[in-house]
Design a protein around this motif. Structure first.
Motif, PDB file in Angstrom:
ATOM      1  N   LEU A 192       0.849  -1.197   0.000  1.00 11.35           N
ATOM      2  CA  LEU A 192       0.000   0.000   0.000  1.00 11.35           C
ATOM      3  C   LEU A 192       0.885   1.249   0.000  1.00 11.35           C
ATOM      4  O   LEU A 192       1.765   1.381   0.857  1.00 11.35           O
ATOM      5  N   THR A 193       0.638   2.137  -0.961  1.00  9.92           N
ATOM      6  CA  THR A 193       1.345   3.421  -0.961  1.00  9.92           C
ATOM      7  C   THR A 193       0.537   4.408  -0.129  1.00  9.92           C
ATOM      8  O   THR A 193      -0.671   4.542  -0.320  1.00  9.92           O
ATOM      9  N   VAL A 194       1.211   5.065   0.788  1.00  7.32           N
ATOM     10  CA  VAL A 194       0.571   6.123   1.578  1.00  7.32           C
ATOM     11  C   VAL A 194       1.247   7.424   1.171  1.00  7.32           C
ATOM     12  O   VAL A 194       2.463   7.574   1.315  1.00  7.32           O
ATOM     13  N   SER A 195       0.450   8.350   0.612  1.00  6.64           N
ATOM     14  CA  SER A 195       1.038   9.556   0.031  1.00  6.64           C
ATOM     15  C   SER A 195       0.329  10.795   0.572  1.00  6.64           C
ATOM     16  O   SER A 195      -0.901  10.817   0.674  1.00  6.64           O
ATOM     17  N   PHE A 196       1.101  11.777   0.922  1.00  7.30           N
ATOM     18  CA  PHE A 196       0.552  13.046   1.415  1.00  7.30           C
ATOM     19  C   PHE A 196       0.882  14.149   0.415  1.00  7.30           C
ATOM     20  O   PHE A 196       2.057  14.329   0.060  1.00  7.30           O
ATOM     21  N   SER A 197      -0.141  14.861  -0.030  1.00  2.00           N
ATOM     22  CA  SER A 197       0.123  16.061  -0.827  1.00  2.00           C
ATOM     23  C   SER A 197       0.263  17.220   0.154  1.00  2.00           C
ATOM     24  O   SER A 197      -0.587  17.413   1.023  1.00  2.00           O
ATOM     25  N   ILE A 198       1.353  17.928   0.025  1.00  2.00           N
ATOM     26  CA  ILE A 198       1.619  19.005   0.985  1.00  2.00           C
ATOM     27  C   ILE A 198       1.355  20.336   0.283  1.00  2.00           C
ATOM     28  O   ILE A 198       1.909  20.574  -0.794  1.00  2.00           O
ATOM     29  N   PRO A 199       0.538  21.200   0.874  1.00  2.00           N
ATOM     30  CA  PRO A 199       0.397  22.534   0.291  1.00  2.00           C
ATOM     31  C   PRO A 199       1.792  23.152   0.262  1.00  2.00           C
ATOM     32  O   PRO A 199       2.480  23.137   1.281  1.00  2.00           O
ATOM     33  N   SER A 200       2.212  23.603  -0.895  1.00  2.00           N
ATOM     34  CA  SER A 200       3.601  24.024  -1.096  1.00  2.00           C
ATOM     35  C   SER A 200       4.120  24.851   0.082  1.00  2.00           C
ATOM     36  O   SER A 200       3.545  25.866   0.458  1.00  2.00           O
ATOM     37  N   THR A 201       5.170  24.306   0.674  1.00  2.00           N
ATOM     38  CA  THR A 201       5.673  24.950   1.888  1.00  2.00           C
ATOM     39  C   THR A 201       7.161  24.662   2.031  1.00  2.00           C
ATOM     40  O   THR A 201       7.687  23.754   1.396  1.00  2.00           O
ATOM     41  N   SER A 202       7.836  25.460   2.845  1.00  2.00           N
ATOM     42  CA  SER A 202       9.260  25.238   3.078  1.00  2.00           C
ATOM     43  C   SER A 202       9.460  24.642   4.461  1.00  2.00           C
ATOM     44  O   SER A 202       9.012  25.217   5.455  1.00  2.00           O
ATOM     45  N   ILE A 203      10.116  23.481   4.492  1.00  2.00           N
ATOM     46  CA  ILE A 203      10.317  22.775   5.764  1.00  2.00           C
ATOM     47  C   ILE A 203      11.754  22.269   5.814  1.00  2.00           C
ATOM     48  O   ILE A 203      12.298  21.825   4.807  1.00  2.00           O
ATOM     49  N   ARG A 204      12.357  22.326   6.997  1.00  2.00           N
ATOM     50  CA  ARG A 204      13.707  21.757   7.121  1.00  2.00           C
ATOM     51  C   ARG A 204      13.675  20.370   7.781  1.00  2.00           C
ATOM     52  O   ARG A 204      14.382  19.464   7.354  1.00  2.00           O
ATOM     53  N   TYR A 205      12.853  20.227   8.825  1.00  2.00           N
ATOM     54  CA  TYR A 205      12.809  18.954   9.551  1.00  2.00           C
ATOM     55  C   TYR A 205      11.481  18.243   9.290  1.00  2.00           C
ATOM     56  O   TYR A 205      10.425  18.857   9.370  1.00  2.00           O
ATOM     57  N   ILE A 206      11.553  16.944   9.008  1.00  2.00           N
ATOM     58  CA  ILE A 206      10.354  16.146   8.757  1.00  2.00           C
ATOM     59  C   ILE A 206      10.339  14.977   9.739  1.00  2.00           C
ATOM     60  O   ILE A 206      11.352  14.273   9.884  1.00  2.00           O
ATOM     61  N   GLN A 207       9.205  14.771  10.373  1.00  2.00           N
ATOM     62  CA  GLN A 207       9.055  13.599  11.257  1.00  2.00           C
ATOM     63  C   GLN A 207       7.958  12.705  10.695  1.00  2.00           C
ATOM     64  O   GLN A 207       6.885  13.196  10.336  1.00  2.00           O
ATOM     65  N   LEU A 208       8.243  11.418  10.604  1.00  2.00           N
ATOM     66  CA  LEU A 208       7.257  10.451  10.117  1.00  2.00           C
ATOM     67  C   LEU A 208       6.965   9.479  11.255  1.00  2.00           C
ATOM     68  O   LEU A 208       7.891   8.924  11.851  1.00  2.00           O
ATOM     69  N   ILE A 209       5.681   9.297  11.534  1.00  2.00           N
ATOM     70  CA  ILE A 209       5.301   8.333  12.584  1.00  2.00           C
ATOM     71  C   ILE A 209       4.268   7.363  12.007  1.00  2.00           C
ATOM     72  O   ILE A 209       3.255   7.788  11.456  1.00  2.00           O
ATOM     73  N   ALA A 210       4.552   6.075  12.106  1.00  2.00           N
ATOM     74  CA  ALA A 210       3.577   5.051  11.690  1.00  2.00           C
ATOM     75  C   ALA A 210       3.338   4.137  12.883  1.00  2.00           C
ATOM     76  O   ALA A 210       4.283   3.590  13.455  1.00  2.00           O
TER      77      ALA A 210
END
Ligand code: ACM
Length: 741
Positions: free
Chosen positions: A696-714
């Motif tokens: 299963l692909t889980v995909s998030f479309s992000i409203p165009s934004t500038s980010i330096r740090y990304i955290q992913l939690i599953a």
């Protein structure tokens, strides 16, 4: 005196080391001393006893299976304590003869590391012809293996004639159809499939094996994996009147529909673990005793295998008969009920002068007093049993399951999810490090298993067995191993022997490893894992590699999405094809600043950063190293992209394969931060459709934004719910590459 002789022997051995590599013997003898020249048969010598077998010299050879072999230009002399040792000396000679057509002047002192050296063939899922089993016995004998374990009964077919219960074969040996493709499959063949061995055929097979000093161990599965027997005699079930049910995770549309229309009990047509198991009733025990009487009449084996694995307790839990029995006998729970079942059968088998062997689940609820344990789920069952002073045969799936994939060659046929290249089998040591020297004496040997869900015919069976079964033979026999290169050299000498015997084999000797290192704007890809003696070629054009492709000399720079195919040139032909797909994106090579729980072995081969290394996981091969897996723990990873970065999409993939205890996450969350301290949620997804097995692909479309740090939690399914394989255990979460665009 003895000491001097062995010191002298060691000196000779050291001097002779250079020539040892030329002897194409598998398993490799424990001491080899090669001289100059060859044994030559001269016509005038035919009346002389050129081969002398001396079984009287007990003082020289102490192991019952050991031998001394001395070859001079004029004479071949074998000294052995028993006929078996002399037979093994002959196998060494036959191998030398078959592979090189001449027998060198040589002295060999040889004896096995373990008394039990085995292979298991599952003839339940797919029936294998007697002729093939004989071919297999021929090769096993040449490789000094002494036990063939036949898995004769399964959910999908009962394969042994039992005169007292004719329906076991008239009904139980035939299924109405077979799942097409890899589970959960793309349908059902709806074509009857079956086959069984008559008692006369099996007796003849036993005699054929015995002449080669191979014991055949029959396995009659109980109390689980019993659907075929139950289809024939529904009274064996706790619920004789209920139609055959599939557990939820084993849902397969074609079979489901069939049950709805046919009703009643059927021989299973799909793979897996099924709830309808033997009832622990007097009817069942009487049946088992009668069946085992006939089985023991056919097979003189001191070991009788009673299965014992993968028995769901669902039926026993809801059966008032079982619950009353437990109360009446003071049986604490259903695991103890399994132990009661196995111990009753053991008592019967012991009363006939035989002993039981079972898969490691027979440890559940307390081990039967004289049982030998076949450790398959890992080494833990074997370790526990050895510590309790029970004999153990080691066959952990991660090292000994020969039905797992053997390469990443895209042409490799469908196989079970695991990945077990030749080198991984070869490097296995059957004695777990956790045991003391005294406990280690309970490790009686090692076995390779061939389960045949995805192995529909003898040629594919042979392809999956060889050469990996040779590594099992060597692990069981050779006390001091000579190294993988030395082994593969000998394997290539064996290929023509197999070919001449009409046996198929895989030419995958090496585990070509495609690895990456991040660089600015991409990755450097290395291809390794094989002997330096062979050239590697590669291309990125999507085609299978050819000998004319680019020769690999060092890391390849990849800066965009691409596919790589690599192959090894052996004897001017491509072998060992491997492939990898790359995605170069904003997560590739990002700095991993936190990973709360690390992935669990063996699904951590690409390391903690395996999900941002630019290499995509293979759709079908769970243990390719690129799927990272967590057992019962959340994935909680934080990345530093190095600078505020414009992103529009974050995506990854998870596996849903509940029959293998792998569940989708319950939720996936992404958070962003500018300073690495304050994180805000930028996406949450949950309630995934779990009905579809696969990826299963889980995909998030992000409203165009500038980010330096990304955290992913599953978050995982913490405990596998009732009705699914592995219920009550933590589930596994399998994640592919994280892709940030
Ligand atoms: C097994 O693989 N279920 C023994």
């Amino acid at each position: 005196m003895k000491k001097h002789r062995s010191i002298l022997f060691l000196i000779f051995l050291t001097l002779a080391q250079k020539t040892i590599a030329q002897l194409p013997i598998i398993p490799y003898p424990n001491k080899v001393l090669q001289g100059k020249g060859f044994y030559t048969v001269t016509t005038s010598a035919t009346k002389e006893a050129v081969i002398v077998i001396d079984t009287s010299a007990g003082s020289v050879v102490t192991s019952p299976e050991g031998y001394y072999l001395t070859v001079t230009p004029k004479q071949i002399k074998v000294v052995a304590k028993t006929k078996v040792g002399a037979f093994y000396a002959m196998q060494t000679l036959l191998q030398l003869e078959a592979a090189s057509k001449k027998i060198p002047v040589i002295t060999i002192e040889d004896a096995p590391a373990f008394g039990y050296r085995g292979l298991m063939l599952d003839v339940g899922r797919h029936f294998m012809p007697i002729g093939f089993i004989k071919q297999l016995l021929d090769v096993m004998a040449m490789q000094k293996m002494n036990n063939l374990h036949l898995h004769l009964t399964e959910d999908q077919g009962w394969r042994i004639e039992i005169k007292k219960y004719p329906k076991l074969t008239s009904v139980g040996s035939v299924r109405g159809g077979t799942l097409i493709g890899k589970y959960p499959g793309s349908g059902n063949t709806n074509a009857a499939y079956g086959g069984f061995y008559t008692q006369a055929q099996l007796k003849e097979l036993v005699a054929y094996a015995a002449a080669k000093h191979i014991n055949i161990i029959p396995e009659i599965e109980m109390p689980g994996h019993a659907s075929a027997a139950i289809a024939a005699y529904p009274e064996l079930s706790c619920f004789p009147n209920e139609p055959t049910q599939l557990t939820k995770n084993m849902y397969a549309t074609a079979t489901e529909n069939k049950i709805k229309t046919v009703g009643g009990k059927i021989v299973q047509e799909t793979w897996g673990v099924f709830d309808d198991v033997f009832a622990p009733s007097e009817y069942t025990f009487n049946f088992i005793e009668n069946v085992l009487d006939e089985v023991m009449d056919i097979f003189p084996s001191s070991y009788i295998h009673i299965g014992g694995d993968e028995c769901p307790k669902t039926a026993w839990k809801r059966s008032s008969y079982c619950q009353n029995l437990m109360k009446e006998k003071g049986i604490a729970n259903e695991h103890a009920l399994q132990s009661y079942f196995i111990q009753r059968v053991e008592k019967y088998v012991n009363s006939k002068g035989r002993k039981i062997i079972g898969w490691d689940e027979i440890l559940e609820g307390g081990l039967a007093p004289n049982a030998t344990v076949m450790s398959w789920q890992g080494e833990e069952g074997g370790i526990t049993a050895a510590k309790e002073h029970h004999d153990v045969i080691m066959t952990p799936q991660g090292s000994c399951y020969l039905n797992f994939y053997q390469s990443s060659d895209p042409r490799d046929s469908i196989a079970f999810g695991g990945f077990l290249p030749l080198e991984a089998v070869y490097s296995y040591n059957p004695v777990p490090a956790a045991l003391t020297a005294e406990e280690a004496t309970y490790i009686k040997g090692v076995q390779g298993n061939l389960w045949t869900e995805y192995i529909a015919n003898k040629d594919l069976a042979s392809f999956m067995l060889f050469p990996r079964a040779m590594a099992i033979a060597e692990n069981g026999w050779t006390k001091t191993k000579t190294g993988f290169d030395h082994f593969t050299n000998r394997v290539t000498k064996w290929q023509p022997i197999l070919k001449q015997k009409g046996l198929h084999f895989s030419d995958h000797l090496y585990n070509v490893q495609i690895t990456s290192k991040p660089i600015a704007g991409g990755i450097n890809v290395s291809i390794g894992g094989i002997s330096k003696a062979h050239k590697i070629v590669y291309n990125t054009n999507g085609k299978l590699p050819s000998v004319n492709d680019q020769i690999y000399t060092g890391p390849i720079t990849i800066t965009g999405d691409a596919n790589l195919q690599a192959g090894v040139i052996v004897n001017n032909k491509i072998t060992d094809v491997a492939s990898a797909a790359f995605s170069i994106n904003k997560a590739t090579g990002a700095k991993l600043i936190s990973l709360v729980h690390v992935p669990k072995a063996p699904y951590n081969k690409s390391g903690n950063t395996g999900f941002i290394n630019g290499i995509l996981a293979n759709d079908a091969r769970f243990s390719d190293g690129e799927w990272l897996a967590w057992e019962g723990k959340s994935i909680d990873a934080t990345l530093d992209l190095g600078a505020a970065t414009k992103i529009t999409q974050i995506a990854t993939r998870f596996i849903n394969s509940r029959g293998s205890w792998i569940h989708l996450p319950t939720s996936v969350e992404v958070l962003g931060s500018e300073d690495g301290k304050t994180f805000t949620r930028i996406g949450l997804q949950q309630n995934f459709d779990t009905s579809k097995e696969g990826n299963l692909t889980v995909s998030f479309s992000i409203p165009s934004t500038s980010i330096r740090y990304i955290q992913l939690i599953a978050h995982p399914v913490a405990i596998i719910p009732a009705g699914f394989a592995g219920a009550g255990n933590p589930s596994w979460l399998f994640m592919d590459e994280l892709i940030i665009k």
